[in-house]
Design an enzyme around this catalytic site. Sequence first.
Site, short mmCIF file in Angstrom:
data_model
loop_
_atom_site.label_atom_id
_atom_site.label_comp_id
_atom_site.label_asym_id
_atom_site.label_seq_id
_atom_site.Cartn_x
_atom_site.Cartn_y
_atom_site.Cartn_z
N CYS A 136 -10.03 16.11 -14.24
CA CYS A 136 -9.72 16.27 -15.66
C CYS A 136 -11.07 16.55 -16.31
CB CYS A 136 -9.01 15.04 -16.22
SG CYS A 136 -9.75 13.46 -15.75
N LYS A 311 9.72 -10.42 19.73
CA LYS A 311 9.37 -10.52 18.32
C LYS A 311 9.88 -11.86 17.81
CE LYS A 311 9.62 -7.92 13.99
NZ LYS A 311 10.06 -9.05 13.15
#
Length: 623
Positions: A136, A311
């Site tokens: 910008c 897991k």
Amino acid sequence: MATRGPTPDKARMGLPDRWLHCPKTGTLINNLFFPFKTPLCKMYDNQIAERRYQFHPAEVFSHPHLHGKKIGLWIDLTNTDRYYFREEVTEHECIYHKMKMAGRGVSPTQEDTDNFIKLVQEFHKKYPDRVVGVHCTHGFNRTGFLIAAYLFQVEEYGLDAAIGEFAENRQKGIYKQDYIDDLFARYDPTEDDKILAPEKPDWEREMSIGMSTQIDNGRPSTSQQIPATNGNNNQNGNQLSGGGDNSKLFMDGLIRGVKVCEDEGKKSMLQAKIKNLCKYNKQGFPGLQPVSLSRGNINLLEQESYMVSWKADGMRYIIYINDGDVYAFDRDNEVFEIENLDFVTKNGAPLMETLVDTEVIIDKVEINGAMCDQPRMLIYDIMRFNSVNVMKEPFYKRFEIIKTEIIDMRTAAFKTGRLKHENQIMSVRRKDFYDLEATAKLFGPKFVQHVGHEIDGLIFQPKKTKYETGRCDKVLKWKPPSHNSVDFLLKVEKKCKEGMLPEWIGYLFVQNLSDPFGTMKATATLKKYHNKIIECTLLVDNQGRPKEWKFMRERTDKSLPNGLRTAENVVETMVNPVTETYLIEYVNHALRVLKRAAAAHRHHQIHQQQLHEGEPEARRQKL
């Protein structure tokens, strides 16, 4: 018709206000974005007394902070065309794209942001090795807003992490509080502990002496007042989440003797410490994040050697061990202090500067004929050992280090009496991994009964990969289709339709969408989870078509929902599930492929050796 681009008359309007001493560029962000202030063409050079302050477009393309990478897309956010010629960009084989934005305290609109994200996504997909340059006027607020929005929506950063990532790579980052507030209002409206903007930079305070005050559109500014700062001198440009929230408990309070770190200075120091030990250049939790195993990526199992583990249905923590102190970091990067847990070296001295990845679970064990809860820490990976970085070592070596240097040393200390079991707050074990051939056995009743806690899936870990922070596409997690789930932010609302009874609806949000990802009926039980993170599974019919979302549990260990990409990937595993049977059959197929590849490799080596051994004989016969 006005001439497009710079002209001598436009240049005489002067330099952009406060431009001269504004830093020219930042550094690469996420290996994709390069932020900078607007460069100026040579028509402005006579207004800049010192040559070192001149900044031309060509300088951007050759900037050392690019580390040799090429800018392929240049996005200009200014509201004028008077600063440089677009040909100064396109002559470098770079796409120039103009996105006029007002600036001057006005954040990019939702439409502006969506267009920016779409543009970058399409470019990055086509040119993954090229950089996107963004500017910008000064390269801070509008630029930072859009880059942070992209990191949040596409790369699945937390919002504070996205803002912090820009701050780390652009001299403290977004310095106007309005832009930060607008980011939170748009993407995380429930967050109370918002980031405060850093103090206004010195160059921003300067008024251009001898020059007219200008804004992007080339017209004089109506005000030369410098806004007051908020007084916050936040050097990092962000605040880590979790500060001051003393309600959070380690393992939901199931293990006594662990407390949250309430010293904010100490907490920040520890968070920075493990980030440095992991060489992690982003904000938030630095641990490796596996991806869901699906029919789209299961072929990885046949491309290299994998190990497999179960897991555990526990909670994940990174553990930092140093000179008798032990700290745990959860997935929200909250810090806990663990007392009465000892780690020693061979000579009995405290372990130093060690970082491990763990799951903490509650095992059911039999003691004197009664079943009791046994807190246990399962160490499954290691990043640092006694100040030595082992992240680049292959997994099978890291796996061995856990046993020989941590578990075996504790076992020896218990045998000699240096450590006493009754003084330890929890048990510590290495979480075992097995060769891929053992996959089917992990489903067997013998193994399931042997493990003293609930198993909710499998983890597939490549043998030879290094430890990667963040998302790792090679480490795969598998859950039974019935266990696959997405973590949502729940919003419960009452809907009243004319002529009908009121209805309560639960809206399910992911990080990357302002619209709900899904909905579910809000029962009386569900209403109490309003504005909380909940885990849900998707019910499907016998043809794999989605039916409805089903609540599973609250995720007290998480403060953010899953990102859009994660949610979509998990839904894919629900609609096209990898069942236990499919998984075992594919593993057997992968093992056959790997076996054939190994045999071909051995055959090639033998052939090469025979050729090498035959060369001297061939030379003698020729002579």
